[in-house]
Design an enzyme around this catalytic site. Structure first.
Site, PDB file in Angstrom:
ATOM      1  N   CYS A  10      -6.876   2.164  -7.227  1.00  0.00           N
ATOM      2  CA  CYS A  10      -7.227   2.806  -5.953  1.00  0.00           C
ATOM      3  C   CYS A  10      -6.018   3.576  -5.411  1.00  0.00           C
ATOM      4  CB  CYS A  10      -7.692   1.751  -4.946  1.00  0.00           C
ATOM      5  SG  CYS A  10      -6.374   0.624  -4.425  1.00  0.00           S
ATOM      6  N   CYS A  13      -3.033   1.406  -4.610  1.00  0.00           N
ATOM      7  CA  CYS A  13      -2.348   0.966  -5.821  1.00  0.00           C
ATOM      8  C   CYS A  13      -1.437   2.080  -6.348  1.00  0.00           C
ATOM      9  CB  CYS A  13      -3.355   0.567  -6.895  1.00  0.00           C
ATOM     10  SG  CYS A  13      -4.447  -0.778  -6.388  1.00  0.00           S
TER      11      CYS A  13
END
Length: 78
Positions: A10, A13
Site C-alpha cells: 500500500c 508501506c
C-alpha cells in the site's frame, strides 16, 4: 544489518520503504533491505498491523509510517 519492511504494498508501506532507504543512505551504513509483501510471511512474524519495520528480526515499528529521523535513531541504536 537486515531491515525488513512488512506490508502488502500500500502507499503507507511504500512511504515507509522510501524513508528507510533515505535513513540508510544518510547514515552511510550497509544494510540488506527486504520488502515482505506476502501476508502469510508477515503473520509468521507475529505482525498484525502494517506497515511494520523489523531490524535484525526485532519488531521496531508497527501500524504506522516512521519518519526518517525516527528510523535513523532506531538504526543508530541497532
Amino acid at each position: 544489518m537486515k531491515i525488513e519492511i512488512l506490508g502488502t504494498g500500500c502507499m503507507k508501506c511504500k512511504r515507509l520503504a522510501k524513508n528507510v532507504e533515505k535513513a540508510v543512505s544518510e547514515l552511510g551504513i550497509s544494510a540488506d533491505i527486504v520488502k515482505v509483501e506476502d501476508i502469510t510471511a508477515i503473520m509468521e512474524r507475529d505482525v498484525m498491523l502494517t506497515p511494520a519495520l523489523m531490524v535484525d528480526g526485532e519488531l521496531k515499528v508497527s501500524g504506522r509510517v516512521a519518519d526518517v529521523a525516527e528510523i535513523k535513531a532506531i538504526l543508530g541504536g541497532a
